[in-house]
Structure formats: C-alpha cells, structure tokens
Design an enzyme around this catalytic site. Structure first.
Site: not given
Length: 377
Positions: A129, A159, A234-236, A292-293
């Site tokens: 993001h 993310d 801003g910490n992201s 595939g479940v």
C-alpha cells in the site's frame, strides 16, 4: 541481554512501587484540590540536615543496606539497557529508508512511507500500500541522499512490495523469524511517521498470529504481529526489530478510528515478508502456491482446517485429500484453522513437495502434496 532486560524492568517496577508509597500523600493533594486553605498548605519548620547527620547503610541496619544495593543495581541495569537499546538502534538506522511516492499525474498525489534495505545491491522491502501503485518513487537513505527507485513487484494479499535503487554497498538489515519471539518481549519500530524520518518508538509484542480482514471480497492478511509500539501514517513499510537488532516484522497496519496510533498496530512477520520478497526478486511478482481446496467452518472436536471441497485435478485431489478431511498439520506446523493453513502456504514456494496430515474416519493420515503455481483465474 533479554534476561538482563527483564531483570532491569523488574527492578524499575520495585523502585516505582517504593517511591509511590512515600509520595502518596503528596499525589493525593495534587489530585484533590480544594482541601487546602486559600493561603496554601501549611509549611512546617524547615530543618537543615548536615552531612554527618545522614545515616549510612551500616548505621541504619542491614535492611537499609540491601535496599541501597538493590537501588544501585537497578540503576546499573537500566543504564546498561539504555546503552544497549541506543546501540542496536544506531546499528539498524542505516538499513531504514524513507519512501516518497507519487501515484497520479498531480505532484501532490501520493504519500510517504518507510522501507528496509534487504540486499546490499539495492533491493528494499516495503508495503504494497506504500509502493504498489506508485508511478514515481524517491528513496531517502539514512545519510540524507535521495535516489529514484523502481517497483520490482508487489503482493496485495500480504501487503509486501519490493523496490530497487541503483546503489551498491548498502547496509542490509538483519532478519529473524517470528517463531523465536514471545509475547511481552520488547520491540522497536523505526520509520517516518508523518514524514519525520528516522523516528524510533518502543513497545512490546502484544500478540501473535492475528488475522485482519480488510474487506468482504478479499482474503485477510494473516499471522500478523500485534504491538503497542506507536505506529502512525508514514511508519508503513518500516521495520519492527527485537532487542538483538533483528527485523522480525514489517509495520503495516494500525487499528485507529481517528487515523493515529491507539496502541494497536500490526506488522507482517519476516517469515512471510522474506519469502514473498524472494519470489518478487526472482519472478517479478509474488508466486503464491496452489493446493486446490475450499474450506469451511470446523465444528468437530479435532482442531484443523475443514476441507469442504477439492478442486478438480488440483494438487490436493491428486494427492488423495478428500472432502470432509480435517487438515491438522502442514510440514511440522500444527494447523488449527483455515488461517493457519493460508499462513503456511504463503511461506511456501511452487514446485515444493510438502507433507501434510489429515484426520479422516478417526485416523491421522500423512499425505505428500506437490505445490503448483496459483492459476491466473
């Protein structure tokens, strides 16, 4: 180091308790106005105490001597803790960067985030993001120099994104698995909250294995680290480090109705972040394995991921997993629910063969599954 940290904090708590007992009347006056006369509190006679009138620990008895020794040792450990934290922060700061992005045609579109240097030749881990939709990226290193960066790839489900700058001999961060960290341990966040670069905040690991749904039509972000360390816009993309100076998570989310830190923040564990970053560097995108479940609510007494359907010709069906099976183990990790299974899949790679264990008809059965690349559709 961690034992000394715990011991130092224990001493600090004891000192605060002792101090609180002696100061309680004063605190009560300050918190309860209106109990004194208008002229103010009555002042008792001031007595000058000469140096020779002060009792030494030997004169005041063995208990007073023990208290003084304990107080000295507490301050000694706290001083050592303070120096150790400062030292590890100094070692980590060169590996943390500020990221400014533009997401549209307007120069004002975009925002600011943080990142962690992953390799010495310029690969940097951040959040999807932060950089996933950027059309222009500018990285500021710890020395203040600015460098244009390009987006290598990003993963919306985790993310995590990877960007690259054309600089050699960078200082990559050290990384550690979340598996070795415990709830209650001290952690430190470094980043650029509101664009204030190289900001350091401290807290603890408040929880592990948190699963946060972002919307009703997408998979949740799984196995997050919860922390009360101050994390703000801003910490992201910045690091969450332990007391050994190792990155254990990439700061990603904060539970904040007001938009600011409320002491409930979340970080993507490095176990997931590094695996996704390696995929992005190798393939230019995150390559999520596919078994595939389809899974549903498990109402049985056996904890695990309840398989409601296996997709036709999928790795799971070919391996022999059946509808109604409860998947209880993936490699050597116990699986308690569908989120646990998704976590382990995100930490795996295509073409791997993994051993799982399912519960069926009151028996535990080991099955080997070859992981394939997730279909485009």
């Amino acid at each position: 180091m961690k034992k000394k940290t715990i011991l130092a904090l224990t001493f600090l708590i004891i000192l605060l308790m002792v101090s609180a007992v002696g100061c309680k009347p004063l605190l009560y006056r300050l918190l309860a106005p209106g109990t004194e006369s208008e002229e103010g509190p009555e002042i008792e006679e001031v007595v000058n105490i000469e140096e020779e009138d002060i009792e030494t620990p030997e004169e005041s008895g063995p208990e007073a001597g023990k208290e003084e020794i304990a107080e000295f040792e507490a301050y000694e450990f706290l001083e050592e803790l303070d120096m150790s934290i400062s030292s590890l922060v100094e070692r980590t700061l060169p590996s943390v960067v500020n990221i400014a992005v533009r997401t549209g045609e307007s120069p004002d579109s975009g925002g600011i985030g943080s990142g962690v240097i992953y390799t010495e030749d310029g690969y940097i881990i951040t959040n999807n993001h932060v950089a996933g939709k950027a059309v222009e990226i500018l990285v500021t290193l710890a020395d203040g120099s600015n460098h244009p960066a390009e987006l290598v790839g990003a993963s919306e489900i985790t993310d995590i994104a990877v960007i690259k700058i054309d600089i050699e001999n960078l200082v990559p961060a050290k990384f550690a698995s979340i598996e070795g960290q415990k709830v209650g341990e001290i952690v430190i966040a470094i980043g650029s909250p509101y664009g204030i670069q190289q900001t350091v905040t401290m807290g603890i690991i408040s929880g592990k294995g948190r699963n946060i749904p972002l919307s009703s039509d997408s998979l949740p972000i799984v196995d997050l680290i919860q922390t009360d360390t101050a994390i703000n816009p801003g910490n992201s993309g910045g690091p969450l480090i332990n007391t050994s100076g190792e990155v254990i998570g990439i700061n990603s989310l904060v539970l904040a109705p007001s938009g600011t830190s409320t002491g409930i923040g979340f970080a993507v564990p490095t176990d997931t972040a590094i695996n996704i970053a390696d995929q992005i560097i190798k393939y230019g995108m995150a390559v999520v394995p596919f078994i595939g479940v389809e899974m549903g609510t498990n109402t049985s007494e056996v904890p695990g991921a309840f398989i409601t359907n296996t997709i036709e010709e999928s790795p799971a069906q070919r391996a022999g997993i059946e509808n109604g099976d409860i998947l209880v183990k993936y490699r050597d990790k116990e699986i308690k629910n569908a989120y646990d299974l998704l976590t382990q899949i995100l930490r795996s790679n295509c073409d791997e063969i993994v051993r799982v264990e399912v519960y069926r008809d009151e028996e535990y059965i080991a099955i080997d599954i070859e992981l394939l690349r997730c279909p485009a559709d």
